[in-house]
Design an enzyme around this catalytic site. Sequence first.
Site, PDB file in Angstrom:
ATOM      1  N   THR A 173      -3.406  -4.565  -1.273  1.00 40.46           N
ATOM      2  CA  THR A 173      -2.539  -4.626  -1.921  1.00 40.46           C
ATOM      3  C   THR A 173      -3.195  -5.364  -3.613  1.00 40.46           C
ATOM      4  O   THR A 173      -2.143  -5.053  -4.340  1.00 40.46           O
ATOM      5  CB  THR A 173      -1.744  -5.793  -1.375  1.00 40.46           C
ATOM      6  OG1 THR A 173      -0.220  -5.450  -0.186  1.00 40.46           O
ATOM      7  CG2 THR A 173      -0.577  -6.955  -1.917  1.00 40.46           C
ATOM      8  N   ASN A 254       2.738   6.846   3.723  1.00 44.60           N
ATOM      9  CA  ASN A 254       2.347   5.524   4.983  1.00 44.60           C
ATOM     10  C   ASN A 254       4.022   5.515   5.262  1.00 44.60           C
ATOM     11  O   ASN A 254       2.985   4.639   7.499  1.00 44.60           O
ATOM     12  CB  ASN A 254       1.857   3.889   4.472  1.00 44.60           C
ATOM     13  CG  ASN A 254       3.321   3.060   3.489  1.00 44.60           C
ATOM     14  OD1 ASN A 254       3.605   3.737   2.285  1.00 44.60           O
ATOM     15  ND2 ASN A 254       4.128   1.879   3.820  1.00 44.60           N
ATOM     16  N   GLN A 282      -3.789   5.046   2.155  1.00 36.87           N
ATOM     17  CA  GLN A 282      -3.815   6.194   4.132  1.00 36.87           C
ATOM     18  C   GLN A 282      -4.466   7.232   3.946  1.00 36.87           C
ATOM     19  O   GLN A 282      -4.726   8.051   5.232  1.00 36.87           O
ATOM     20  CB  GLN A 282      -2.292   6.184   4.087  1.00 36.87           C
ATOM     21  CG  GLN A 282      -1.485   5.230   4.063  1.00 36.87           C
ATOM     22  CD  GLN A 282      -1.567   4.652   5.506  1.00 36.87           C
ATOM     23  OE1 GLN A 282      -2.724   4.642   6.619  1.00 36.87           O
ATOM     24  NE2 GLN A 282      -1.100   2.920   5.783  1.00 36.87           N
ATOM     25  N   SER A 302      -8.224   0.398   0.486  1.00 34.53           N
ATOM     26  CA  SER A 302      -8.106  -0.439   2.125  1.00 34.53           C
ATOM     27  C   SER A 302      -8.949  -0.502   3.358  1.00 34.53           C
ATOM     28  O   SER A 302      -9.352   0.346   4.318  1.00 34.53           O
ATOM     29  CB  SER A 302      -6.841  -0.580   2.688  1.00 34.53           C
ATOM     30  OG  SER A 302      -6.609  -1.813   3.884  1.00 34.53           O
ATOM     31  N   GLY A 303     -10.007  -1.507   3.868  1.00 30.28           N
ATOM     32  CA  GLY A 303     -11.339  -1.300   5.064  1.00 30.28           C
ATOM     33  C   GLY A 303     -10.214  -1.429   6.755  1.00 30.28           C
ATOM     34  O   GLY A 303     -10.858  -0.261   7.266  1.00 30.28           O
ATOM     35  N   HIS A 304      -9.665  -2.147   6.341  1.00 32.05           N
ATOM     36  CA  HIS A 304      -8.562  -1.948   7.982  1.00 32.05           C
ATOM     37  C   HIS A 304      -8.088  -1.072   8.236  1.00 32.05           C
ATOM     38  O   HIS A 304      -7.476  -0.520   9.513  1.00 32.05           O
ATOM     39  CB  HIS A 304      -7.838  -3.201   7.763  1.00 32.05           C
ATOM     40  CG  HIS A 304      -6.960  -3.512   7.412  1.00 32.05           C
ATOM     41  ND1 HIS A 304      -5.480  -3.023   8.092  1.00 32.05           N
ATOM     42  CD2 HIS A 304      -5.979  -3.766   6.300  1.00 32.05           C
ATOM     43  CE1 HIS A 304      -4.753  -3.155   7.263  1.00 32.05           C
ATOM     44  NE2 HIS A 304      -4.838  -4.204   6.311  1.00 32.05           N
ATOM     45  N   CYS A 427       4.505  -4.038   6.652  1.00 28.75           N
ATOM     46  CA  CYS A 427       4.993  -4.502   5.709  1.00 28.75           C
ATOM     47  C   CYS A 427       6.580  -5.114   5.069  1.00 28.75           C
ATOM     48  O   CYS A 427       6.888  -5.646   4.587  1.00 28.75           O
ATOM     49  CB  CYS A 427       5.049  -4.026   3.872  1.00 28.75           C
ATOM     50  SG  CYS A 427       2.889  -3.916   4.090  1.00 28.75           S
TER      51      CYS A 427
END
Length: 503
Positions: A173, A254, A282, A302-304, A427
């Site tokens: 984000t 996503n 993604q 994004s890491g997660h 989200c």
Amino acid sequence: MSNIAPQVLRHASRACSRRLSLSASLVRPAYSARTVTGSGSGGRRYVSGSQRHNAQAQTTVESAVKTEQKASVPGTAVTGDALANPSAGILKQATIMDEGNRPIYLDMQATTPTDPRVLDAMLPFLTGLYGNPHSRTHAYGWETEKATEQARSHVATLIGADPKEIIFTSGATESNNMSIKGVARFFGRSGKKKHIITTQTEHKCVLDSCRHLQDEGFEVTYLPVQSNGLIKIEDLEAAIRPETALVSIMTVNNEIGVIQPMKEIGALCRSKKVFFHTDAAQAVGKIPVDVNEWNVDLMSISGHKLYGPKGIGACYVRRRPRVRIDPLITGGGQERGLRSGTLAPPLVVGFGEACRLAKEEMEYDSKRISALSQRLLTSLLALEHTTLNGDPNRHYPGCVNVSFAYVEGESLLMALKDIALSSGSACTSASLEPSYVLRALGNSDESAHSSIRFGIGRFTTESEIDYVIKAVKERVTFLRELSPLWELVQEGVDLNTIEWSQH
């Protein structure tokens, strides 16, 4: 939750406290010399010179703690080793908390579980290796700086970039905001480059960033997508004009998992001298990504979403040809002045390890996830009036979005409470509105409301997929039998020909 869980947690806490206090009393020589030694987890730790004669006593303490733990929690599947060692115990976490009562997790687009090997890499930086990576006058800073730079190299290798082009952020984000607003504001100051192009199916943070820029006087073109979720290159080419500063199009959607034609988009943007940004949250770690082959100028990661920790991500910013952006966060000038603030070494190291593992195991993960996805999809589409949303060919197999006609998606989610699923983006999951992504594909409100997203990942098992198939079939059939519309359809009535009266 299991009634034994509080007992386990209280005992583990007491054991940990006892162990720490004993360690402190055993090893407390003031001002003793320190040496750097290797640790079992591959990191480094500082030990005092007088610790050698305490090693045997410390081993005795550890053994006593584990023995007491085993005796105090009979009947559980968790060993003393697992309770005493977080990295060993993470795979048993569900057993500790619920003794097997947790739902099957199939919401991998929302987040992925942290790989235990990632946690192993992070643990030393949550305890002994606590230096500020920006402190370059002593060993504490040097060791964490070395680790963060190694992590930066792992991230860069995964996407074919130079480590100097990786800027650590709090997640995708922030990276999306930084890329879109940063480029637009830098090149928009002259008043000549105040046009941005994106698509109608982007992540909400991209769309909101564009709307904020519209409030600042920028013009934004929202490209439509085809019924399969893909853009037309001809539409993009027609939308580009001399004042266009940036094109932002996500790699893998996503919600529906479609993969946009990145090479063609990148080549077009490079030929038109327009910067190209992609939200690849993604995609990175799941499909092969090469920023140079795709001619990408900015990329959000994004890491997660790739089995790393939450709260960490990266923004790829190309150096040649150089991309200029206005930073969102200013201060100490960290991250080449593009993102100020002290880095969190545990998160950065975990993120880097997740990227290293993703690079190493991508081929194996891809084959396995593809097989599970095909198994799930074949069975679900065998149901009547069931459709796959998105292109079936240009598609990431770990994201399966299916519409079950004549079934309300929220009702199906409630009926499948033993499976963790989603009806769309995490989200926007609080909204009762139909998915804007599915609406952009041309789906009706009814079709959008009846969709469910199945997320398959590294730790999904074949037995879980088989259970999901059986449960979905049973509960879709049950819910349809409750619907008067389904009864009409079974009788051969075309619902589009019915004139509904209003009261």
